[in-house]
Design an enzyme around this catalytic site. Structure first.
Site, PDB file in Angstrom:
ATOM      1  N   ASN A  10       0.830  -1.096  -0.281  1.00 29.33           N
ATOM      2  CA  ASN A  10      -0.157  -0.169  -0.061  1.00 29.33           C
ATOM      3  C   ASN A  10       0.876   1.515  -0.107  1.00 29.33           C
ATOM      4  O   ASN A  10       1.549   1.284   1.205  1.00 29.33           O
ATOM      5  CB  ASN A  10      -0.710   0.384   1.150  1.00 29.33           C
ATOM      6  CG  ASN A  10      -1.309   1.236   1.722  1.00 29.33           C
ATOM      7  OD1 ASN A  10      -1.757   1.763   0.201  1.00 29.33           O
ATOM      8  ND2 ASN A  10      -2.648   1.150   2.352  1.00 29.33           N
ATOM      9  N   LYS A  12       0.053   4.328  -0.032  1.00 26.70           N
ATOM     10  CA  LYS A  12      -0.988   5.261   0.976  1.00 26.70           C
ATOM     11  C   LYS A  12      -0.094   6.957  -0.402  1.00 26.70           C
ATOM     12  O   LYS A  12      -0.473   6.659  -1.767  1.00 26.70           O
ATOM     13  CB  LYS A  12       0.044   5.543   1.849  1.00 26.70           C
ATOM     14  CG  LYS A  12      -0.183   4.321   2.694  1.00 26.70           C
ATOM     15  CD  LYS A  12       0.583   4.182   4.101  1.00 26.70           C
ATOM     16  CE  LYS A  12      -0.278   3.343   4.278  1.00 26.70           C
ATOM     17  NZ  LYS A  12       0.201   3.547   6.126  1.00 26.70           N
ATOM     18  N   HIS A  93      -9.573   1.165   5.584  1.00 33.22           N
ATOM     19  CA  HIS A  93      -7.979   1.473   5.933  1.00 33.22           C
ATOM     20  C   HIS A  93      -8.209   2.538   7.579  1.00 33.22           C
ATOM     21  O   HIS A  93      -8.512   2.715   6.797  1.00 33.22           O
ATOM     22  CB  HIS A  93      -6.858   1.520   5.076  1.00 33.22           C
ATOM     23  CG  HIS A  93      -5.486   2.251   5.772  1.00 33.22           C
ATOM     24  ND1 HIS A  93      -5.101   2.901   6.261  1.00 33.22           N
ATOM     25  CD2 HIS A  93      -4.971   0.863   5.360  1.00 33.22           C
ATOM     26  CE1 HIS A  93      -4.009   2.492   6.788  1.00 33.22           C
ATOM     27  NE2 HIS A  93      -3.918   1.609   6.007  1.00 33.22           N
ATOM     28  N   GLU A  95      -6.423   5.146   7.787  1.00 30.30           N
ATOM     29  CA  GLU A  95      -6.381   5.898   8.088  1.00 30.30           C
ATOM     30  C   GLU A  95      -7.299   6.891   7.325  1.00 30.30           C
ATOM     31  O   GLU A  95      -7.984   8.082   7.259  1.00 30.30           O
ATOM     32  CB  GLU A  95      -5.373   6.531   6.794  1.00 30.30           C
ATOM     33  CG  GLU A  95      -3.739   6.504   7.677  1.00 30.30           C
ATOM     34  CD  GLU A  95      -2.510   5.787   6.817  1.00 30.30           C
ATOM     35  OE1 GLU A  95      -2.782   5.629   5.738  1.00 30.30           O
ATOM     36  OE2 GLU A  95      -1.403   5.228   7.853  1.00 30.30           O
ATOM     37  N   GLU A 163      -5.228  -4.694  10.741  1.00 28.85           N
ATOM     38  CA  GLU A 163      -4.075  -3.802  11.293  1.00 28.85           C
ATOM     39  C   GLU A 163      -4.057  -2.807  11.922  1.00 28.85           C
ATOM     40  O   GLU A 163      -5.170  -2.159  12.256  1.00 28.85           O
ATOM     41  CB  GLU A 163      -3.623  -3.114   9.994  1.00 28.85           C
ATOM     42  CG  GLU A 163      -3.435  -3.665   8.267  1.00 28.85           C
ATOM     43  CD  GLU A 163      -2.973  -2.852   7.333  1.00 28.85           C
ATOM     44  OE1 GLU A 163      -2.353  -2.571   6.890  1.00 28.85           O
ATOM     45  OE2 GLU A 163      -3.994  -2.136   7.298  1.00 28.85           O
ATOM     46  N   GLY A 169       3.082   1.901  10.485  1.00 27.23           N
ATOM     47  CA  GLY A 169       4.407   3.358  10.352  1.00 27.23           C
ATOM     48  C   GLY A 169       4.602   3.317  11.844  1.00 27.23           C
ATOM     49  O   GLY A 169       5.801   4.416  11.642  1.00 27.23           O
ATOM     50  N   SER A 208       4.016  -1.858  10.176  1.00 28.58           N
ATOM     51  CA  SER A 208       5.299  -2.147  10.348  1.00 28.58           C
ATOM     52  C   SER A 208       5.977  -3.669  10.078  1.00 28.58           C
ATOM     53  O   SER A 208       6.361  -3.679  10.219  1.00 28.58           O
ATOM     54  CB  SER A 208       5.915  -1.693  11.544  1.00 28.58           C
ATOM     55  OG  SER A 208       5.469  -0.417  11.912  1.00 28.58           O
ATOM     56  N   GLY A 229       2.732  -1.829   4.054  1.00 28.96           N
ATOM     57  CA  GLY A 229       2.977   0.351   3.403  1.00 28.96           C
ATOM     58  C   GLY A 229       3.986   0.593   3.091  1.00 28.96           C
ATOM     59  O   GLY A 229       4.643   0.544   2.327  1.00 28.96           O
TER      60      GLY A 229
HETATM   61  P1  PGA Z   1       3.057   0.765   7.511  1.00 33.16           P
HETATM   62  O1  PGA Z   1       1.688   0.457   6.553  1.00 33.16           O
HETATM   63  O2  PGA Z   1       3.450  -0.885   6.751  1.00 33.16           O
HETATM   64  O3  PGA Z   1       3.909   1.899   7.500  1.00 33.16           O
HETATM   65  O4  PGA Z   1       3.388   0.140   8.877  1.00 33.16           O
HETATM   66  C1  PGA Z   1       1.061  -0.417   7.052  1.00 33.16           C
HETATM   67  C2  PGA Z   1      -0.769  -0.224   6.224  1.00 33.16           C
HETATM   68  O5  PGA Z   1      -0.968   0.832   6.985  1.00 33.16           O
HETATM   69  O6  PGA Z   1      -1.034  -0.495   5.298  1.00 33.16           O
END
Ligand code: PGA
Length: 249
Positions: A10, A12, A93, A95, A163, A169, A208, A229
């Site tokens: 992803n 983003k 997601h 976010e 998640e 992140g 992560s 991500g």
């Molecule tokens: P990350 O994000 O791997 O940067 O933690 C995962 C995601 O939000 O799908």
């Protein structure tokens, strides 16, 4: 029950046209390891370009509207994503749930729209740190599953991604026991929601994941892949995760 692992990236709101060069290394790894499914979800503006560059790679979007068309300025329908060449779409997601205030009911409508237009929906769920600290993580996540997953879902178009919001992140990941417990709870809730299909639906872990922890996370029972991500933005970082998944297949 053997489920094909899905390693999905992803991007983003990251990447411009020149970033698509990263797809070549990712596509090569995907072809070297056909026992796993690989997908990259770039920003919507890059979907058609990504498909043109690496026609064999699974390309996805990061959101879609629940309606097929209409007066929804700035939104993109699942039909438009399909036409651009997408195979997948991430919906719900965290976010988007926090930044755009999306509810599970809206997410369910988006997943249904994805299905209507031949896309695989990756439905995201996950608890905040405060919810985990309060001992509510499983209750929150299973409630999100109940409300976000269409009741007629089948495993050929539904993927779930767990998640934990606090792991996205941040470089922090839950313990493998906590991941196992949550994925098992999700599978039980899925069975209530979609019956026999629940055994076939892939449940990804996200938050992560990287080349160092992927083998451990992907070995956990009921972890059928990853939603990645930061570490999906470069082939150098993403390919080791594909390889970790392939080694377990
Ligand atoms: P990350 O994000 O791997 O940067 O933690 C995962 C995601 O939000 O799908």
């Amino acid at each position: 029950m053997a489920r094909r692992k899905l390693i999905a990236g992803n991007w983003k709101m990251n990447g411009h046209l020149d970033h698509l060069r990263e797809l070549h290394g990712i596509d090569k790894a995907a072809k070297t390891h056909p026992q796993v499914d690989v997908a990259i979800c770039p920003p919507a503006t890059l979907i058609a370009g990504a498909v043109a560059r690496v026609p064999g790679l699974g390309i996805g979007a990061q959101d879609c509207h629940d309606a097929d068309k209409g007066a929804h300025t700035g939104c993109i329908s699942a039909a438009m994503l399909k036409e651009a060449g997408a195979h997948y779409v991430i919906v719900g997601h965290s976010e988007r749930r926090s930044d755009q205030g999306e509810t599970s009911e809206e997410v369910c409508g988006k997943a249904e729209a994805a299905h209507r237009h031949g896309l695989i929906a990756i439905v995201c769920v996950g608890e905040t740190e405060a919810e985990r600290d309060a001992g509510e993580a499983e209750a929150i996540v299973t409630a999100q599953i109940a409300a976000s997953v269409p009741a007629d879902s089948t495993a050929d178009w539904l993927v779930v991604a767990y998640e934990p919001v606090w792991a996205i992140g941040t470089g922090r990941v839950p313990t493998l026991d906590d991941v196992a417990a949550m994925h098992a709870a999700i599978r039980v809730k899925l069975a209530e929601r979609v019956g026999d299909q629940a055994n076939k639906v892939r449940i990804l872990y996200g938050g992560s994941m990287n080349g160092d922890n992927a083998a451990d996370l992907l070995s956990v029972p009921n972890v059928d892949g990853g939603l990645i991500g930061g570490a999906s933005l470069s082939a150098d970082k993403f390919v080791p995760i594909i390889e970790a998944g392939a080694a377990l297949a």
